[in-house]
Motif scaffolding. Structure first.
Motif, PDB file in Angstrom:
ATOM      1  N   THR A 276      12.762 -31.073 -26.184  1.00 54.92           N
ATOM      2  CA  THR A 276      13.338 -30.726 -24.878  1.00 54.92           C
ATOM      3  C   THR A 276      13.328 -29.222 -24.642  1.00 54.92           C
ATOM      4  O   THR A 276      13.681 -28.767 -23.571  1.00 54.92           O
ATOM      5  N   HIS A 284      13.478 -35.302 -29.408  1.00 54.42           N
ATOM      6  CA  HIS A 284      14.164 -36.561 -29.124  1.00 54.42           C
ATOM      7  C   HIS A 284      13.264 -37.776 -29.238  1.00 54.42           C
ATOM      8  O   HIS A 284      13.721 -38.899 -29.124  1.00 54.42           O
ATOM      9  N   THR A 299      13.468 -42.764 -31.748  1.00 57.45           N
ATOM     10  CA  THR A 299      14.125 -41.953 -30.721  1.00 57.45           C
ATOM     11  C   THR A 299      15.487 -41.509 -31.240  1.00 57.45           C
ATOM     12  O   THR A 299      16.120 -42.196 -32.040  1.00 57.45           O
ATOM     13  N   ASP A 300      15.901 -40.335 -30.757  1.00 60.86           N
ATOM     14  CA  ASP A 300      17.192 -39.806 -31.177  1.00 60.86           C
ATOM     15  C   ASP A 300      18.279 -40.599 -30.477  1.00 60.86           C
ATOM     16  O   ASP A 300      18.414 -40.539 -29.251  1.00 60.86           O
ATOM     17  N   LEU A 303      20.812 -38.528 -28.395  1.00 58.92           N
ATOM     18  CA  LEU A 303      20.362 -37.903 -27.155  1.00 58.92           C
ATOM     19  C   LEU A 303      19.812 -38.975 -26.233  1.00 58.92           C
ATOM     20  O   LEU A 303      18.689 -39.430 -26.389  1.00 58.92           O
ATOM     21  N   HIS A 441      17.381 -40.452 -35.891  1.00 61.31           N
ATOM     22  CA  HIS A 441      16.136 -40.817 -35.195  1.00 61.31           C
ATOM     23  C   HIS A 441      15.740 -42.207 -35.689  1.00 61.31           C
ATOM     24  O   HIS A 441      15.267 -42.357 -36.817  1.00 61.31           O
TER      25      HIS A 441
END
Ligand code: HEC
Ligand code: HEC
Ligand code: HEC
Ligand code: HEC
Ligand code: HEC
Length: 476
Positions: A276, A284, A299-300, A303, A441
């Motif tokens: 980001t 992310h 994916t995080d 976030l 993650h």
């Protein structure tokens, strides 16, 4: 008509006729003048008095004079064309050009001089261009002349790659990489001249991929195996208590049997990610393509962001982003200098004081030097007067070392300060590996990018906990 006659009638005479105009004459003067200055410099340079160490001289010799020279060379035909067009419009082009009287020795010599000068000019232009281009590839040009790159130019000589020119990592291979770099470089040079460069400078996405740079010298899957890393830190107490940590890093690579393992092995598959921020510190989304072609996406989970942003293929520089010009944290800088003895660990509270002094703000290196020396003097004079009496040289040495550390890491005019350029190799000072390996993650099936200490390294000793092990290794 002989060839020479024809040449004289249809080329030489018209050129001389149309060339008799202000623009061409100025062009000729510019070309000759810059040519003489250039020749002068080259001669002086060839005899070893060129002062070519001075980067500004390089700019004058490599760019400015050749540019004037080229401008002059262009003005000559431009003047000729302009006069030709003007006379044609006025219907004044003569049917017969004024005779060239070769019997006139003055004129004949004039022609000889022009022909000779043209030949010399072309040789000179070639040399100048070559030298200009070669000069642009030196670290003097990038790191010293261009003041906006002072932070990198200052940090660079200390590291393993100080023999590798800046362009070794900043310009991709082949003609494409070269042109890309020159176009970008010219734009940046113009930005610098217009005082509109970004401060601090961030490159990331302008960097060519590692396959065009690092891999010219390194092999991606070279077997490195395990490496022992000892790190020494000092505490903030009066005695500056020293502690050591020892880890066995599993760098891995491709072993004798062809099997990939360890840190290097794990990322050789195709990994892409989306961050980001421009420094790629907040990641992310990560996807790994396995050897069998299947893709696992992570994916995080903290976030909650959609998968937006530019996708980047992970390469060497995502971990080794500070291989050539690394900046310290105040703690690392002080620990390293204390370990080397440049800041004496015998001085009470020197660790704590040093870090506070490095983190304070100063307007310039000179200011840092005087203020750090004064503060350290004040501290020891008032708290340890006896020590101040007998240890002044050691305190002065520590102060001057601190001033150097400050000026190697903080560049107010470029808005570069402690922490501006994070180092991604590790996880203690900056997010580094934990940008992905933080346990949050996760893939759709609940798999997470591992954060277990031992996949990356075994912690053998932490904070001097295992003194016998340190002793066995011969660590004092
Ligand atoms: C061994 C490879 C290598 C060499 C040699 C090298 N660089 Fe870099 N440089 C990098 C990498 C990798 C980055 C990207 C850093 C990041 O993304 O955090 C970078 C980034 C930069 C940046 C952007 C600001 C920053 O520090 O991140 C500048 C400016 C820069 N380099 C200038 C130079 C100059 C000037 C030289 C020569 C004196 C040089 N570099 C030599 C690898 C290199
Ligand atoms: C022109 C050749 C060349 C290029 C290009 C180059 N390296 Fe190196 N690199 C070397 C050499 C030679 C050494 C060994 C230096 C030494 O031991 O003193 C080295 C050492 C290293 C080391 C170990 C020393 C250290 O500083 O940790 C790493 C890691 C490394 N290179 C990574 C990279 C990465 C990443 C890139 C691309 C951004 C790169 N190198 C580009 C030649 C190169
Ligand atoms: C996932 C992170 C990561 C990536 C990607 C990565 N490395 Fe490394 N590399 C490491 C770590 C960690 C070490 C050990 C550093 C240390 O010794 O402190 C290391 C060590 C090295 C060394 C030093 C070996 C030695 O004998 O001292 C070299 C050279 C090197 N890497 C080159 C590369 C090159 C070239 C690439 C790209 C093909 C690359 N690395 C990609 C993490 C990475
Ligand atoms: C851009 C994200 C990203 C970064 C940054 C990153 N890795 Fe990874 N790493 C991955 C992915 C994805 C995998 C494959 C999933 C897995 O094995 O857990 C992986 C796998 C590994 C593995 C193999 C784990 C296992 O279970 O076998 C090691 C070891 C590793 N990484 C070390 C490092 C180190 C050391 C760093 C920092 C220098 C680092 N990684 C930085 C994404 C990343
Ligand atoms: C994804 C890989 C990875 C994981 C997981 C990981 N580390 Fe590290 N760690 C590294 C790397 C790489 C370095 C070396 C950095 C360097 O070369 O300076 C490091 C360095 C260290 C150091 C040395 C201190 C220093 O400043 O250099 C300690 C201590 C440490 N790690 C502790 C831990 C502990 C405890 C855990 C588990 C909770 C852990 N690490 C998990 C990759 C990892």
């Amino acid at each position: 008509m002989s060839t020479f006659q024809r040449f004289r009638e249809s080329w030489l005479r018209p050129i001389l006729f149309f060339g008799n105009n202000l623009l061409s004459l100025i062009g000729g003067a510019l070309t000759s003048a810059s040519a003489f200055v250039l020749i002068g410099f080259y001669l002086v340079d060839a005899f070893g008095h060129g002062g070519s160490r001075n980067p500004y001289l390089g700019i004058i010799l490599g760019f400015f004079l050749p540019a004037l020279f080229l401008l002059g060379l262009l003005l000559i035909p431009l003047g000729i064309l302009a006069r030709h067009a003007a006379l044609r419009r006025a219907g004044k082009i003569p049917s017969v050009y004024p005779r060239i009287n070769l019997a006139d020795p003055l004129f004949r010599h004039g022609i000889e001089v022009v022909l000779l000068a043209t030949f010399v000019n072309f040789v000179l232009l070639g040399t100048a261009t070559y030298r200009g281009v070669a000069y642009m590839d030196t670290k003097d040009f990038c790191g010293a002349t261009c003041h906006v790159m002072a932070p990198e130019g200052t940090a660079y000589p200390v590291f393993a790659h100080s023999g590798v020119p800046c362009v070794g990592c900043h310009v991709g291979s082949g003609v494409g990489g070269y042109i890309h770099a020159k176009v970008n470089g010219t734009r940046q040079l113009i930005d610098v001249l217009r005082n509109r460069y970004p401060a601090p400078i961030l490159t990331n996405d302008l960097l060519p991929s590692a396959s065009q740079t690092c891999l010219n010298c390194h092999r991606a899957d070279a077997w490195i195996g395990d490496k022992i890393r000892i790190s020494t830190t000092f505490d903030d107490d009066e005695k500056n208590t020293r502690t050591r940590s020892l880890i066995l890093l599993h760098v891995g690579g491709r072993d004798l049997t062809g099997k990939l393992s360890g840190i290097h092995g794990a990322h050789l598959g195709h990994i892409v990610y989306i961050s980001t921020d421009t420094r790629h510190q907040i990641i992310h989304y990560v996807a790994k393509t396995e050897a069998d072609g299947s893709v696992v996406e992570y994916t995080d989970t903290n976030l909650k962001q959609a998968r937006v942003g530019v996708q980047r293929a992970m390469d060497c520089t995502d971990c080794h982003n500070r291989v050539a010009h690394s900046f310290d944290t105040p703690e690392k800088a002080v620990d390293r200098s204390m370990l080397a003895g440049a800041i004496s660990p015998e001085l009470p509270f020197i660790h704590k004081e040093s870090i506070a002094l490095l983190k304070a703000s100063y307007g310039s290196p000179e200011q840092a030097r005087t203020q750090i020396a004064a503060s350290l003097k004040r501290f020891y004079q008032s708290n340890y007067p006896d020590l101040w009496q007998k240890d002044q040289p050691r305190i002065a040495e520590a102060a001057s070392r601190l001033a150097v550390l400050w000026s190697q890491n903080v560049f107010p005019f470029m808005k570069v300060t402690w922490g501006t350029y994070p180092n991604n190799l590790g996880h203690n000072d900056y997010p580094g590996c934990s940008r992905c390996h933080d346990g949050s993650h996760n893939s759709a099936s609940g798999q997470s990018i591992s954060s277990d200490c031992s996949v990356c390294h075994n912690v053998l000793t932490i904070d001097d906990s295992n003194r016998s092990q340190l002793a066995d290794l011969g660590v004092q």
